[in-house]
Every structure is written in C-alpha cells, then in structure tokens.
Scaffold this motif. Structure first.
Motif, PDB file in Angstrom:
ATOM      1  N   ASP A   2      25.081  69.753 -13.313  1.00 37.02           N
ATOM      2  CA  ASP A   2      25.508  68.587 -13.511  1.00 37.02           C
ATOM      3  C   ASP A   2      24.156  67.771 -14.026  1.00 37.02           C
ATOM      4  OD1 ASP A   2      28.195  69.271 -12.600  1.00 37.02           O
ATOM      5  OD2 ASP A   2      28.078  68.321 -10.934  1.00 37.02           O
ATOM      6  N   VAL A   3      24.609  66.975 -15.001  1.00 33.98           N
ATOM      7  CA  VAL A   3      23.864  66.041 -15.372  1.00 33.98           C
ATOM      8  C   VAL A   3      24.217  64.633 -15.016  1.00 33.98           C
ATOM      9  CG1 VAL A   3      22.782  64.750 -17.478  1.00 33.98           C
ATOM     10  CG2 VAL A   3      23.250  67.236 -17.436  1.00 33.98           C
ATOM     11  N   ASP A   4      23.516  63.733 -14.276  1.00 40.00           N
ATOM     12  CA  ASP A   4      23.987  62.193 -13.930  1.00 40.00           C
ATOM     13  C   ASP A   4      23.260  61.462 -14.857  1.00 40.00           C
ATOM     14  OD1 ASP A   4      25.135  63.384 -11.676  1.00 40.00           O
ATOM     15  OD2 ASP A   4      23.307  63.105 -10.295  1.00 40.00           O
ATOM     16  N   ILE A   5      24.224  60.318 -15.051  1.00 41.45           N
ATOM     17  CA  ILE A   5      23.674  59.328 -15.934  1.00 41.45           C
ATOM     18  C   ILE A   5      24.123  57.794 -15.306  1.00 41.45           C
ATOM     19  CG2 ILE A   5      24.131  58.399 -18.357  1.00 41.45           C
ATOM     20  CD1 ILE A   5      25.348  61.136 -19.277  1.00 41.45           C
ATOM     21  N   ARG A   6      23.058  57.129 -15.159  1.00 43.66           N
ATOM     22  CA  ARG A   6      22.927  56.013 -14.780  1.00 43.66           C
ATOM     23  C   ARG A   6      22.719  54.741 -15.743  1.00 43.66           C
ATOM     24  NH1 ARG A   6      21.710  58.751 -10.218  1.00 43.66           N
ATOM     25  NH2 ARG A   6      22.619  57.896  -8.179  1.00 43.66           N
ATOM     26  N   LEU A  15      29.286  51.499 -18.600  1.00 40.38           N
ATOM     27  CA  LEU A  15      29.586  52.796 -17.992  1.00 40.38           C
ATOM     28  C   LEU A  15      30.704  53.387 -18.724  1.00 40.38           C
ATOM     29  CD1 LEU A  15      28.313  54.666 -15.946  1.00 40.38           C
ATOM     30  CD2 LEU A  15      29.643  53.617 -14.333  1.00 40.38           C
ATOM     31  N   GLY A  16      31.701  52.541 -18.658  1.00 41.39           N
ATOM     32  CA  GLY A  16      33.115  52.856 -19.252  1.00 41.39           C
ATOM     33  C   GLY A  16      33.031  53.207 -20.848  1.00 41.39           C
ATOM     34  N   ALA A  17      32.389  52.487 -21.490  1.00 38.85           N
ATOM     35  CA  ALA A  17      32.056  52.620 -22.971  1.00 38.85           C
ATOM     36  C   ALA A  17      31.316  54.036 -23.071  1.00 38.85           C
ATOM     37  CB  ALA A  17      31.427  51.440 -23.593  1.00 38.85           C
ATOM     38  N   SER A  18      30.425  54.282 -22.328  1.00 41.91           N
ATOM     39  CA  SER A  18      29.693  55.637 -22.649  1.00 41.91           C
ATOM     40  C   SER A  18      30.517  56.626 -22.165  1.00 41.91           C
ATOM     41  CB  SER A  18      28.260  55.534 -21.857  1.00 41.91           C
ATOM     42  OG  SER A  18      28.517  55.421 -20.606  1.00 41.91           O
ATOM     43  N   ARG A  19      31.407  56.378 -21.139  1.00 48.47           N
ATOM     44  CA  ARG A  19      32.395  57.540 -20.633  1.00 48.47           C
ATOM     45  C   ARG A  19      33.227  57.736 -21.786  1.00 48.47           C
ATOM     46  NH1 ARG A  19      35.444  55.208 -16.928  1.00 48.47           N
ATOM     47  NH2 ARG A  19      36.680  54.523 -18.750  1.00 48.47           N
ATOM     48  N   THR A  34      33.622  60.140 -13.619  1.00 48.61           N
ATOM     49  CA  THR A  34      32.894  58.755 -13.083  1.00 48.61           C
ATOM     50  C   THR A  34      32.646  58.909 -11.445  1.00 48.61           C
ATOM     51  OG1 THR A  34      33.945  57.416 -14.801  1.00 48.61           O
ATOM     52  CG2 THR A  34      32.955  56.199 -12.908  1.00 48.61           C
ATOM     53  N   VAL A  35      31.900  58.478 -11.042  1.00 46.95           N
ATOM     54  CA  VAL A  35      31.514  58.603  -9.498  1.00 46.95           C
ATOM     55  C   VAL A  35      31.253  56.991  -9.057  1.00 46.95           C
ATOM     56  CG1 VAL A  35      29.681  59.299  -7.681  1.00 46.95           C
ATOM     57  CG2 VAL A  35      30.078  60.668  -9.802  1.00 46.95           C
ATOM     58  N   GLU A  49      29.421  53.962 -10.361  1.00 43.31           N
ATOM     59  CA  GLU A  49      28.096  54.002 -10.148  1.00 43.31           C
ATOM     60  C   GLU A  49      27.146  54.961 -11.184  1.00 43.31           C
ATOM     61  OE1 GLU A  49      24.917  54.179  -6.451  1.00 43.31           O
ATOM     62  OE2 GLU A  49      26.275  56.195  -6.693  1.00 43.31           O
ATOM     63  N   LEU A  50      27.837  55.773 -11.559  1.00 38.06           N
ATOM     64  CA  LEU A  50      27.184  56.733 -12.646  1.00 38.06           C
ATOM     65  C   LEU A  50      28.294  57.736 -13.060  1.00 38.06           C
ATOM     66  CD1 LEU A  50      26.712  60.010 -11.181  1.00 38.06           C
ATOM     67  CD2 LEU A  50      25.172  58.618  -9.642  1.00 38.06           C
ATOM     68  N   LEU A  51      27.797  58.363 -14.205  1.00 33.47           N
ATOM     69  CA  LEU A  51      28.688  59.516 -14.857  1.00 33.47           C
ATOM     70  C   LEU A  51      28.163  60.821 -14.544  1.00 33.47           C
ATOM     71  CD1 LEU A  51      29.234  57.896 -18.496  1.00 33.47           C
ATOM     72  CD2 LEU A  51      30.925  57.984 -16.408  1.00 33.47           C
ATOM     73  N   THR A  52      29.073  61.778 -14.128  1.00 34.92           N
ATOM     74  CA  THR A  52      28.522  63.180 -13.967  1.00 34.92           C
ATOM     75  C   THR A  52      28.922  63.811 -15.210  1.00 34.92           C
ATOM     76  OG1 THR A  52      28.134  63.138 -11.612  1.00 34.92           O
ATOM     77  CG2 THR A  52      28.319  65.083 -12.478  1.00 34.92           C
TER      78      THR A  52
END
Length: 114
Positions: A2-6, A15-19, A34-35, A49-52
């Motif tokens: 997994d890669v976490d992105i904050r 966060l939503g736009a990047s997802r 989304t976590v 909080e972040l994307l995984t």
C-alpha cells in the motif's frame, strides 16, 4: 504493498479531487480507498484523512507517480502531498514537484519491484 497519500493545506476537497483523478487511471482504478480519521470522543463522525492505493507489480508505481505529479501541476493550490510506502516518504508541492520527481519515482518503483 500500500501507498498512503496525505494532503495538507489547499482546499477542503483536494483529497476527494485527487481520489477522483487517480481513479481515472486504468492501472489504479479499483485500488484506491479513502481512510477516515479516528472519531474523537466529542465528535459525531470523522473526515477523510488519507488515500491508500494498493499497488502491485506491473507499473502501478510509475502510473501513480505520474498521475500525482500531473494532478498537482493542474491545481492552483498550496496543497502538499506526502506519499509514504515501505517506511519511506516524500513531500511535494507545486513549487517542488520537479525537484522531488526522481525521489517519488524511486520510492514507488523500488518498493513495488517495478
């Protein structure tokens, strides 16, 4: 792996736009979640909080790095992205994205064996 992105700074919807942006990539579609942050004692709910991103072999690390850099370049934002995987991390923003591009690729490619 997994890669976490904050995302820090920027707008509330970064966060939503990047997802949404990452989900449009064929290699990443269906591998992004989304976590939510833990719910505090006085809170009724939590915010994302972040994307995984679940990356496997086959170029997903390269696709993720390219998509993140392109997303950041297309935004008019002060957001900073922190990408973490395998105990290594890199933070990039619109001003430093080209400077850290090799490090981002190195982190994502070496961890996933691409």
């Amino acid at each position: 792996m997994d890669v976490d992105i904050r995302i820090a700074g920027g707008s509330d919807d970064d966060l939503g736009a990047s997802r949404d942006w990452l989900s449009a990539e064929d290699e990443l579609r269906g591998h992004i979640r989304t976590v939510d942050a833990p719910i505090g004692e006085t809170e009724l709910g939590s915010l994302p909080e972040l994307l995984t991103v679940a990356c496997g072999a086959g170029g997903a690390g390269t696709a993720l790095a390219t998509a993140l850099i392109t997303w950041l370049k297309t935004r008019r934002t002060s957001a900073k992205l922190t990408v973490e995987s395998g105990g290594r991390s890199v933070t990039l923003d619109i001003k430093t994205v080209e400077d850290v591009r090799p490090l981002l690729h190195d982190i994502l490619d070496s961890v996933h064996g691409n």
